[in-house]
Design a protein around this motif. Sequence first.
Motif, short mmCIF file in Angstrom:
data_model
loop_
_atom_site.label_atom_id
_atom_site.label_comp_id
_atom_site.label_asym_id
_atom_site.label_seq_id
_atom_site.Cartn_x
_atom_site.Cartn_y
_atom_site.Cartn_z
N ALA A 1 0.85 -1.20 0.00
CA ALA A 1 0.00 0.00 0.00
C ALA A 1 0.88 1.24 0.00
N GLN A 2 0.36 2.31 -0.52
CA GLN A 2 1.11 3.55 -0.55
C GLN A 2 0.21 4.68 -0.08
N SER A 3 0.79 5.66 0.55
CA SER A 3 0.02 6.80 1.02
C SER A 3 0.95 7.98 1.24
N VAL A 4 0.36 9.16 1.31
CA VAL A 4 1.11 10.36 1.66
C VAL A 4 0.35 11.12 2.73
N THR A 5 1.10 11.75 3.59
CA THR A 5 0.52 12.58 4.63
C THR A 5 1.08 13.98 4.49
N GLN A 6 0.19 14.94 4.37
CA GLN A 6 0.61 16.34 4.30
C GLN A 6 0.31 16.99 5.64
N LEU A 7 1.34 17.49 6.28
CA LEU A 7 1.19 18.10 7.59
C LEU A 7 0.79 19.55 7.44
N GLY A 8 -0.37 19.88 7.99
CA GLY A 8 -0.86 21.25 7.90
C GLY A 8 -1.79 21.41 6.71
N SER A 9 -3.07 21.59 6.99
CA SER A 9 -4.01 21.78 5.89
C SER A 9 -3.98 23.24 5.39
N HIS A 10 -3.51 24.15 6.25
CA HIS A 10 -3.40 25.56 5.87
C HIS A 10 -2.04 26.07 6.32
N VAL A 11 -1.36 26.77 5.42
CA VAL A 11 -0.11 27.42 5.75
C VAL A 11 -0.20 28.87 5.27
N SER A 12 0.18 29.79 6.13
CA SER A 12 0.15 31.20 5.77
C SER A 12 1.55 31.79 5.92
N LEU A 76 8.22 20.37 0.07
CA LEU A 76 8.26 21.36 -1.02
C LEU A 76 8.70 22.71 -0.45
N THR A 77 9.64 23.35 -1.12
CA THR A 77 10.11 24.65 -0.64
C THR A 77 10.20 25.65 -1.77
N LYS A 78 10.15 26.92 -1.36
CA LYS A 78 10.41 28.03 -2.28
C LYS A 78 11.01 29.15 -1.43
N PRO A 79 12.16 29.68 -1.84
CA PRO A 79 12.87 30.64 -0.97
C PRO A 79 12.06 31.91 -0.66
N SER A 80 11.29 32.38 -1.64
CA SER A 80 10.62 33.66 -1.47
C SER A 80 9.21 33.58 -2.05
N ALA A 81 8.21 33.67 -1.20
CA ALA A 81 6.83 33.53 -1.65
C ALA A 81 6.36 34.75 -2.43
N HIS A 82 5.53 34.48 -3.41
CA HIS A 82 4.91 35.54 -4.21
C HIS A 82 3.41 35.41 -4.06
N MET A 83 2.71 36.52 -4.19
CA MET A 83 1.25 36.50 -4.05
C MET A 83 0.62 35.46 -4.97
N SER A 84 1.20 35.29 -6.15
CA SER A 84 0.63 34.36 -7.13
C SER A 84 0.81 32.90 -6.73
N ASP A 85 1.56 32.63 -5.65
CA ASP A 85 1.73 31.26 -5.18
C ASP A 85 0.55 30.76 -4.37
N ALA A 86 -0.36 31.65 -4.03
CA ALA A 86 -1.53 31.24 -3.24
C ALA A 86 -2.35 30.23 -4.03
N ALA A 87 -2.50 29.05 -3.46
CA ALA A 87 -3.15 27.94 -4.15
C ALA A 87 -3.21 26.76 -3.19
N GLU A 88 -3.74 25.64 -3.69
CA GLU A 88 -3.69 24.41 -2.90
C GLU A 88 -2.65 23.49 -3.53
N TYR A 89 -1.86 22.87 -2.67
CA TYR A 89 -0.75 22.04 -3.11
C TYR A 89 -0.97 20.61 -2.64
N PHE A 90 -0.76 19.68 -3.58
CA PHE A 90 -0.98 18.27 -3.29
C PHE A 90 0.30 17.48 -3.52
N CYS A 91 0.65 16.68 -2.55
CA CYS A 91 1.73 15.72 -2.69
C CYS A 91 1.09 14.40 -3.15
N ALA A 92 1.80 13.64 -3.97
CA ALA A 92 1.23 12.39 -4.47
C ALA A 92 2.34 11.36 -4.64
#
Lengths: 114, 115
Positions: A1-12, A76-92
């Motif tokens: 079986a395979q699964s992923v767990t994403q910690l934190g449903s919301h990040v600001s 997943l990382t990004k050194p400097s956030a931009h307003m346009s990065d606001a979205a939902e992110y899914f690991c798979a």
Amino acid sequence: AQSVTQLGSHVSVSEGALVLLRCNYSSSVPPYLFWYVQYPNQGLQLLLKYTTGATLVKGINGFEAEFKKSETSFHLTKPSAHMSDAAEYFCAVSDQTGRRALTFGSGTRLQVQP
Amino acid sequence: DSGVTQTPKHLITATGQRVTLRCSPRSGDLSVYWYQQSLDQGLQFLIQYYNGEERAKGNILERFSAQQFPDLHSELNLSSLELGDSALYFCASTPQGAGGANVLTFGAGSRLTVL
């Protein structure tokens, strides 16, 4: 079986700050790992993927992720956030056998504050 | 535009009814996947077709069925609809069938509301 767990449903984060979205996987065979992004009212699109080889993977829009087998993580990382990065992110996760369809995590909604 | 076309974009119907969602994969792609996205269940894999044949099955209810036609478009049929079936239904396609490294190309989704 395979699964992923994403910690934190919301990040600001503030604009210009580091983005860190966490993903841990579980797989009985060597995994293939993906990050997808979903903008409002759109389908998912690929940010980056890890199959084999280099464990640090660079994707679109300045994002990157590092496969750490010892920690079963693919954050997943990004050194400097931009307003346009606001979205939902899914690991798979999938695997080399290809017998299972892609299994997604529950998603992390990223808010970027001005 | 991802190249994967889903219709309709929005659908409102009543409990007990039946609906059909349609998906045209990206040109050249042989494999079609259906996913359901809801607030409580997240993204759930329903079913996969490859070149007209069922390849894999996920958490698809018996009230739901799908097929892929010779022109490679796919339809997802949802019957005896319940309130809990309200969700976004995504179609995705890949060039090949099996192969864990395949990148899925998603359509924009069909939003189903059951009243």
